[in-house]
Design an enzyme around this catalytic site. Structure first.
Site, PDB file in Angstrom:
ATOM      1  N   CYS A   2       3.494   4.955  -1.011  1.00 16.60           N
ATOM      2  CA  CYS A   2       3.040   5.822  -2.083  1.00 16.60           C
ATOM      3  C   CYS A   2       2.849   4.992  -3.348  1.00 16.60           C
ATOM      4  O   CYS A   2       3.400   3.909  -3.473  1.00 16.60           O
ATOM      5  CB  CYS A   2       4.067   6.911  -2.339  1.00 16.60           C
ATOM      6  N   ARG A  27      -3.008   3.156  -2.013  1.00 21.68           N
ATOM      7  CA  ARG A  27      -1.710   3.103  -1.329  1.00 21.68           C
ATOM      8  C   ARG A  27      -1.433   4.337  -0.492  1.00 21.68           C
ATOM      9  O   ARG A  27      -0.680   4.303   0.464  1.00 21.68           O
ATOM     10  CB  ARG A  27      -0.595   2.942  -2.361  1.00 21.68           C
ATOM     11  N   TRP A  74       1.656   9.251   0.478  1.00 25.87           N
ATOM     12  CA  TRP A  74       1.301   9.000   1.875  1.00 25.87           C
ATOM     13  C   TRP A  74       2.417   9.663   2.664  1.00 25.87           C
ATOM     14  O   TRP A  74       3.549   9.190   2.669  1.00 25.87           O
ATOM     15  CB  TRP A  74       1.249   7.495   2.125  1.00 25.87           C
ATOM     16  N   ASN A 100       9.100   6.402  -3.212  1.00 25.68           N
ATOM     17  CA  ASN A 100       8.360   5.750  -2.136  1.00 25.68           C
ATOM     18  C   ASN A 100       9.382   5.243  -1.131  1.00 25.68           C
ATOM     19  O   ASN A 100      10.268   4.481  -1.498  1.00 25.68           O
ATOM     20  CB  ASN A 100       7.548   4.582  -2.715  1.00 25.68           C
ATOM     21  N   GLY A 101       9.260   5.658   0.113  1.00 19.20           N
ATOM     22  CA  GLY A 101      10.236   5.248   1.126  1.00 19.20           C
ATOM     23  C   GLY A 101      10.748   6.469   1.862  1.00 19.20           C
ATOM     24  O   GLY A 101      10.140   7.535   1.810  1.00 19.20           O
ATOM     25  N   GLU A 487      -9.060  -9.501  15.090  1.00 21.00           N
ATOM     26  CA  GLU A 487      -9.242  -9.100  13.696  1.00 21.00           C
ATOM     27  C   GLU A 487     -10.564  -8.332  13.513  1.00 21.00           C
ATOM     28  O   GLU A 487     -10.614  -7.329  12.809  1.00 21.00           O
ATOM     29  CB  GLU A 487      -9.179 -10.346  12.798  1.00 21.00           C
ATOM     30  N   LYS A 491     -10.783  -4.515  12.136  1.00 22.69           N
ATOM     31  CA  LYS A 491     -11.582  -4.110  10.974  1.00 22.69           C
ATOM     32  C   LYS A 491     -12.445  -2.914  11.330  1.00 22.69           C
ATOM     33  O   LYS A 491     -12.535  -1.948  10.580  1.00 22.69           O
ATOM     34  CB  LYS A 491     -12.497  -5.250  10.482  1.00 22.69           C
ATOM     35  N   GLU A 494     -10.338   0.355  11.906  1.00 21.89           N
ATOM     36  CA  GLU A 494      -9.712   0.867  10.686  1.00 21.89           C
ATOM     37  C   GLU A 494     -10.678   1.660   9.808  1.00 21.89           C
ATOM     38  O   GLU A 494     -10.329   2.689   9.268  1.00 21.89           O
ATOM     39  CB  GLU A 494      -9.241  -0.309   9.806  1.00 21.89           C
ATOM     40  N   HIS A 510     -10.604 -10.044  34.235  1.00 17.09           N
ATOM     41  CA  HIS A 510      -9.401  -9.473  34.869  1.00 17.09           C
ATOM     42  C   HIS A 510      -9.234  -7.988  34.567  1.00 17.09           C
ATOM     43  O   HIS A 510      -8.147  -7.445  34.705  1.00 17.09           O
ATOM     44  CB  HIS A 510      -8.164 -10.259  34.422  1.00 17.09           C
ATOM     45  N   LYS A 609      -2.150   0.882   1.952  1.00 16.41           N
ATOM     46  CA  LYS A 609      -2.247  -0.562   1.723  1.00 16.41           C
ATOM     47  C   LYS A 609      -0.930  -1.293   2.012  1.00 16.41           C
ATOM     48  O   LYS A 609      -0.927  -2.313   2.681  1.00 16.41           O
ATOM     49  CB  LYS A 609      -2.702  -0.820   0.285  1.00 16.41           C
TER      50      LYS A 609
HETATM   51  O1  M6R Z   1       0.787  -6.603   3.196  1.00 13.06           O
HETATM   52  P1  M6R Z   1       0.864  -7.138   4.595  1.00 13.06           P
HETATM   53  O2  M6R Z   1      -0.007  -8.341   4.788  1.00 13.06           O
HETATM   54  O3  M6R Z   1       2.259  -7.399   5.065  1.00 13.06           O
HETATM   55  O4  M6R Z   1       0.256  -5.982   5.489  1.00 13.06           O
HETATM   56  C1  M6R Z   1       0.238  -6.078   6.882  1.00 13.06           C
HETATM   57  C2  M6R Z   1      -0.615  -4.988   7.495  1.00 13.06           C
HETATM   58  O5  M6R Z   1      -0.133  -3.728   7.168  1.00 13.06           O
HETATM   59  C3  M6R Z   1      -2.084  -5.093   7.062  1.00 13.06           C
HETATM   60  O6  M6R Z   1      -2.627  -6.338   7.356  1.00 13.06           O
HETATM   61  C4  M6R Z   1      -2.921  -3.997   7.749  1.00 13.06           C
HETATM   62  O7  M6R Z   1      -3.005  -4.240   9.124  1.00 13.06           O
HETATM   63  C5  M6R Z   1      -4.310  -3.930   7.121  1.00 13.06           C
HETATM   64  N1  M6R Z   1      -4.706  -2.560   6.996  1.00 13.06           N
HETATM   65  C6  M6R Z   1      -5.341  -4.645   7.891  1.00 13.06           C
HETATM   66  O8  M6R Z   1      -6.614  -4.502   7.382  1.00 13.06           O
END
Ligand code: M6R
Length: 614
Positions: A2, A27, A74, A100-101, A487, A491, A494, A510, A609
């Site tokens: 959050c 966030r 969040w 937050n938490g 990766e 992307k 997401e 396989h 984030k």
């Molecule tokens: O802040 P961090 O690098 O520790 O975050 C790790 C992941 O949460 C972050 O890379 C997440 O997978 C992203 N949304 C990827 O685009």
């Protein structure tokens, strides 16, 4: 996950808090709210959905005041709804809380408080905090003492900010555990509180970062920091080097596109001042391991999550090849629960953009307990990870706002490359000529990144138009580019919500080969490197089954054109650095497909984030 903002000073608090929240909306964005002290009492405004909805409510029902707190949520406990939106208030309407938490023992506390007559109005875990503070205040404790007592009752991880109409000259902020940072911005006759520095960069760069188990009592003209025992702490402030412009969109349609285009600078900044030519060596200012320590390491364990984990997989290739140390790469969320084999001969490398990802932080602490040495590869200056680590390489990518990580990833690859060379040299495995060569390669990289990104975007727009309705994509890569396939797939899923899988190209036969048809594009990462021929074979296997191939290939590769439906070209570079260039077209492909689908690129659904919950 959050976003938190607080303000006390001479300005109109609603505006400052809303502006701060705007910077943090990435966030979490399922609801938002704020509380302002006005005319002797606290007033709340809350709404479901994005900040824009809250802004509209405030236009029709404004609140004027000079002290206030706000939050973007969040959801963890309770659905996104107005009553579950923060701030949460006590029975008397005197104490408000943003958080937050997760309060792990909230059910037990809630039952107790309800039995004592407290009335709950939300399904959240956070609300117990407001009632606990209320209970202690009613018993005669001043606000700070009430917060301190409350902190000793809740378990879990929290960034908590409390304001009370009983003591309207202060805001009390606390950090307990690793979930959620708390930063205090120091102004002239005004103070700011936030979960992340970008929220308050418009106002000040002088900041105090709270550590685990610390409390800040924030008043208009000063801040007092305490530990949970109530003892005063002497904490120094830090100047955060980011400039506020860096955290704005700067003419781009989305933060993600801006951040993709910032990668040449991010790479350059991550290298800057760290290469020495004569004699060739690396200067990593915060990696103060002695030559003896470097030689003593017996293995490296890399922990990270998401995109940072993919960077870690590439780091494994680099470190194993250049420094000849065995490397394990673990998801931080797995590492922490599997009693890993880590000891004083282990170097644990934690890779994290935010420096606040709770699984990564806990893994670092677990490893520390087992006496491993900890290196943090971190982007956010002053973050919790940067304080747990024994040694640090800052990635200097600048603030990354788009939820999908882009420039942080390429900066992580650069940092890991620098570290692999440093380790290889320090362990006596790379001679001067080899180090010189490796440093020359990386010195050329920012230009190559810039060149790749300067190429026309039409090809991506075209691909997006053709393929945006597909339901599945397969990404294939081999060797050092296999994690790039992971990766690229991450992307795409997401931000466009298209299912995508990354796979080692050689593994396709396989199993996944059964999926190949004319409806599922296969993105093959095939630069002219040591496994080129092998990847070309895999491409032919796809084509032989009627599949569609989009290849990422090296400039001048005519051969691959004949074997692929589309080709995205990248400049040639050394094997170790191809991932930095190969990922760029994949970021752009995902971006343009998401835009074509009309998705919310910067704030994809369900994501946040910084992931500060388990
Ligand atoms: O802040 P961090 O690098 O520790 O975050 C790790 C992941 O949460 C972050 O890379 C997440 O997978 C992203 N949304 C990827 O685009």
């Amino acid at each position: 996950m959050c976003g938190i903002v607080g303000y006390i000073g001479g300005r109109e608090a609603t505006t400052v808090v809303l502006e701060g929240l705007q910077h943090l909306e990435y966030r979490g964005y399922d609801s938002a709210g704020l509380a302002i002290f006005h005319n002797g009492r606290i007033e709340l405004r809350r709404s479901v959905g994005k900040l824009e909805n809250l802004r509209r409510i405030l236009e029709s029902e404004p609140i004027i005041g000079y002290i206030g707190i706000g939050h973007t949520r969040w959801a963890t406990h309770g659905k996104p709804s107005e009553s579950n939106a923060h701030p949460h208030i006590d029975c008397l309407g005197e104490t408000v809380v943003i958080h937050n938490g997760i309060v792990e023992n909230y059910l037990r506390l809630k039952n107790q408080l309800q039995a004592e007559g407290h009335i709950f109005r939300s399904e959240t875990d956070t609300e117990v905090i407001a009632h606990l503070v209320e209970k202690h205040c009613r018993a005669g404790d001043p606000l700070v003492e009430a917060v301190r007592k409350m902190l000793s009752q809740v378990s879990g991880a929290h960034a908590i900010v409390v304001m009370s109409a009983r003591e309207p000259d202060k805001i009390v902020a606390a950090r307990l555990g690793h979930a959620g940072g708390v930063v205090i911005g120091l102004g002239e006759g005004e103070m700011f509180i936030a979960s992340d520095a970008p929220a308050i960069l418009d106002h000040t760069r002088r900041m105090i970062f709270l550590d685990n188990r610390e409390i800040a009592v924030v008043q208009q003209d000063g801040v007092v920091c305490l530990n949970l025992e109530g003892e005063r702490l002497l904490k120094s402030s830090q100047i955060v080097p980011w400039d506020p412009i860096a955290a704005a969109k700067g003419g781009y349609k989305h933060f993600m596109l801006k951040e993709i285009h910032e990668q040449s600078t991010a790479v350059m900044d991550t290298i800057r001042g760290r290469l020495e030519c004569q004699p060739p060596r690396l200067y990593l200012e915060d990696v103060l391991f002695s030559p003896q320590e470097l030689r003593n390491f017996e293995k490296v364990t890399i922990v990270a999550c998401g995109t940072a984990w993919h960077a870690g997989l590439i780091g494994k290739f680099l470190i194993e090849e250049l420094a000849r140390l065995p490397v394990e790469v673990d998801y931080a969320s797995e590492f922490r629960y599997r009693d890993p084999l880590v000891d004083e001969r282990t170097l644990l490398v934690a890779v994290t953009q935010s420096g606040e990802t709770v699984d990564t932080l806990v893994s670092m602490e677990e490893a520390k307990k087992k006496e491993a040495k900890i290196l943090g590869v971190v982007n956010v200056v002053g973050s919790q990870a940067s304080r747990i680590a024994d040694a640090l390489i800052y990635t200097r990518a600048g603030p990354e706002i788009g939820v999908a990580s882009t420039k942080a990833f390429t900066a992580q690859l650069v940092a890991l490359y620098l570290f692999a060379v440093y380790l290889g040299q320090g362990r006596g495995l790379l001679n001067e000529d080899r180090v010189r060569e490796l440093l020359q390669d990386i010195a050329e990289l920012p230009v190559l990144v810039g060149e790749t990104l300067a190429r026309p975007a039409e090809i991506y727009e075209h691909l997006a138009n053709v393929y945006f309705k597909c339901h599945n994509f397969l990404y294939l890569g081999r060797g050092i580019n296999y994690p790039v396939a992971l990766e690229g797939a991450l992307k795409l899923k997401e931000i466009s919500y298209i299912h995508a899988e990354g796979y080692p190209a050689g593994e396709m036969k396989h199993g996944p080969i059964a999926l190949i048809d004319e409806l599922m594009p296969v993105v093959a990462i095939a630069p002219r490197d040591r496994v080129y021929e092998k990847v070309v074979n895999n491409i032919q296997q796809v084509k032989a089954r009627g599949g569609i191939v989009i290849s990422v290939a090296s400039d001048g590769d005519e051969e691959i054109r004949e074997k692929s439906d589309h080709v995205l070209l990248i400049p040639r570079t050394s094997y170790h650095l191809t991932p930095v260039l190969a990922v760029l077209p994949l970021q752009l492909l995902a971006y343009y497909i998401a835009v074509r689908k009309g998705c919310d690129v910067d704030q994809p659904r369900n994501l946040a984030k910084s992931v500060t919950v388990e």
